[in-house]
Design an enzyme around this catalytic site. Structure first.
Site, mmCIF file in Angstrom:
data_model
loop_
_atom_site.group_PDB
_atom_site.id
_atom_site.type_symbol
_atom_site.label_atom_id
_atom_site.label_comp_id
_atom_site.label_asym_id
_atom_site.label_seq_id
_atom_site.Cartn_x
_atom_site.Cartn_y
_atom_site.Cartn_z
ATOM 1 N N GLN A 51 0.812 -1.224 0.000
ATOM 2 C CA GLN A 51 0.000 0.000 0.000
ATOM 3 C C GLN A 51 0.842 1.269 0.000
ATOM 4 O O GLN A 51 0.359 2.329 -0.357
ATOM 5 C CB GLN A 51 -0.942 0.016 1.218
ATOM 6 C CG GLN A 51 -1.996 -1.070 1.182
ATOM 7 C CD GLN A 51 -2.827 -1.061 2.442
ATOM 8 O OE1 GLN A 51 -2.469 -1.677 3.440
ATOM 9 N NE2 GLN A 51 -3.935 -0.337 2.433
ATOM 10 N N HIS A 133 -6.697 -10.006 5.286
ATOM 11 C CA HIS A 133 -6.829 -8.819 4.423
ATOM 12 C C HIS A 133 -5.450 -8.298 4.006
ATOM 13 O O HIS A 133 -5.226 -7.978 2.832
ATOM 14 C CB HIS A 133 -7.619 -7.756 5.202
ATOM 15 C CG HIS A 133 -7.761 -6.430 4.534
ATOM 16 N ND1 HIS A 133 -8.979 -5.929 4.122
ATOM 17 C CD2 HIS A 133 -6.850 -5.473 4.215
ATOM 18 C CE1 HIS A 133 -8.790 -4.740 3.562
ATOM 19 N NE2 HIS A 133 -7.506 -4.436 3.620
ATOM 20 N N GLU A 134 -4.519 -8.227 4.971
ATOM 21 C CA GLU A 134 -3.178 -7.678 4.677
ATOM 22 C C GLU A 134 -2.360 -8.639 3.810
ATOM 23 O O GLU A 134 -1.625 -8.194 2.922
ATOM 24 C CB GLU A 134 -2.432 -7.328 5.969
ATOM 25 C CG GLU A 134 -3.139 -6.342 6.908
ATOM 26 C CD GLU A 134 -3.633 -5.071 6.234
ATOM 27 O OE1 GLU A 134 -3.062 -4.672 5.202
ATOM 28 O OE2 GLU A 134 -4.612 -4.485 6.729
ATOM 29 N N HIS A 137 -3.180 -8.144 0.284
ATOM 30 C CA HIS A 137 -2.462 -7.007 -0.325
ATOM 31 C C HIS A 137 -1.118 -7.448 -0.889
ATOM 32 O O HIS A 137 -0.724 -7.032 -1.978
ATOM 33 C CB HIS A 137 -2.194 -5.910 0.709
ATOM 34 C CG HIS A 137 -3.334 -4.963 0.922
ATOM 35 N ND1 HIS A 137 -3.852 -4.176 -0.087
ATOM 36 C CD2 HIS A 137 -4.046 -4.659 2.035
ATOM 37 C CE1 HIS A 137 -4.839 -3.428 0.407
ATOM 38 N NE2 HIS A 137 -4.978 -3.707 1.700
HETATM 39 C C1 QAP Z 1 -8.081 -3.714 7.117
HETATM 40 O O1 QAP Z 1 -8.164 -1.370 7.232
HETATM 41 C C2 QAP Z 1 -9.330 -4.172 7.800
HETATM 42 O O2 QAP Z 1 -12.079 3.922 4.446
HETATM 43 C C3 QAP Z 1 -7.432 -2.481 7.694
HETATM 44 O O3 QAP Z 1 -11.658 6.440 5.263
HETATM 45 C C4 QAP Z 1 -10.398 -3.303 8.012
HETATM 46 O O4 QAP Z 1 -7.252 0.051 8.698
HETATM 47 C C5 QAP Z 1 -9.464 -5.465 8.204
HETATM 48 C C6 QAP Z 1 -9.608 3.290 7.066
HETATM 49 C C7 QAP Z 1 -11.554 -3.746 8.649
HETATM 50 C C8 QAP Z 1 -10.606 -5.892 8.832
HETATM 51 C C9 QAP Z 1 -11.665 -5.037 9.067
HETATM 52 C C10 QAP Z 1 -10.506 3.082 6.047
HETATM 53 C C11 QAP Z 1 -9.382 4.598 7.475
HETATM 54 C C12 QAP Z 1 -8.863 2.195 7.691
HETATM 55 C C13 QAP Z 1 -11.183 4.126 5.457
HETATM 56 C C14 QAP Z 1 -8.039 -0.136 7.797
HETATM 57 C C15 QAP Z 1 -10.960 5.433 5.874
HETATM 58 C C16 QAP Z 1 -10.058 5.670 6.891
HETATM 59 C C17 QAP Z 1 -8.862 0.932 7.222
HETATM 60 CO CO CO Z 2 -6.307 -2.798 2.981
#
Ligand code: QAP
Ligand code: CO
Length: 177
Positions: A51, A133-134, A137
């Site tokens: 990312q 999820h990571e 990526h």
């Molecule tokens: C992945 O995602 C994740 O749209 C990490 O406007 C997320 O940190 C795994 C974020 C949920 C499992 C459940 C997203 C911040 C952060 C946005 C994140 C935003 C600001 C996402």
């Molecule tokens: Co992500």
């Protein structure tokens, strides 16, 4: 302290498959620090090196309430998956969009820490979802890939439009704002 730029869907660089890390040195540890700073500043709970346009198998996570449980995974591999769970996910590379995704409920992951020592972790809930999820990526995959083409295309169009608007604003002389 450095905050890195985060690539945004549909940037093609997010589709790069990351390669294994061979040496864990101070350069890499600086990158890890910058990734934590970037994730906490966002704020987010997980960030993969892909990312921030660094295509090596490295990711940082902190799902704790107090933001005091930093986890760093180098060359992570999932060795066991069990059950299914649907959770609403977001992504720093897909800002403003949250959708349900189905993943394994419980996983075992093996990785190296920033000292280069191997560790294994079995977990479930938000941490298990975040790890999956990571790792996606690092393989060039995004959570929007699990959605219908219709939903994915809507998200793509909206983010492309936002990207163009912000690029326009930047190139406009202040006198016309
Ligand atoms: C992945 O995602 C994740 O749209 C990490 O406007 C997320 O940190 C795994 C974020 C949920 C499992 C459940 C997203 C911040 C952060 C946005 C994140 C935003 C600001 C996402
Ligand atoms: Co992500």
């Amino acid at each position: 302290m450095a905050i890195l730029d985060i690539l945004c869907f549909p940037d093609k660089r997010l589709r790069t498959k990351a390669t294994d890390i061979q040496t864990i040195d101070d350069d890499l540890r600086l990158m890890i620090t910058d990734m934590f700073d970037t994730m906490y500043a966002a704020p987010g709970i997980g960030l993969a090196a892909s990312q921030v346009n660094f295509h090596k198998r490295l990711m940082v996570i902190d799902v704790s309430e107090e933001k005091n449980q930093p986890l760093c995974f180098i060359n992570p591999v999932i060795t066991h998956k069990e059950g299914v769970e649907v959770m609403q996910e977001g992504c720093l590379s897909v800002p403003g969009f949250y959708e349900n995704v189905e993943r394994a409920e419980s996983i075992t992951v093996k990785a190296l820490d920033k000292q280069g020592d191997t560790f294994e972790l079995t977990t479930d809930g938000l941490l298990a979802v975040c790890i999956q999820h990571e790792i996606d990526h690092l393989d060039g995959k995004l959570f929007v890939d699990y959605l219908s083409p219709l939903k994915r295309n809507r998200i793509r169009s909206k983010l492309e439009r936002q990207e163009k608007e912000s690029a326009n604003l930047k190139s406009r002389p202040a006198s016309t704002l």
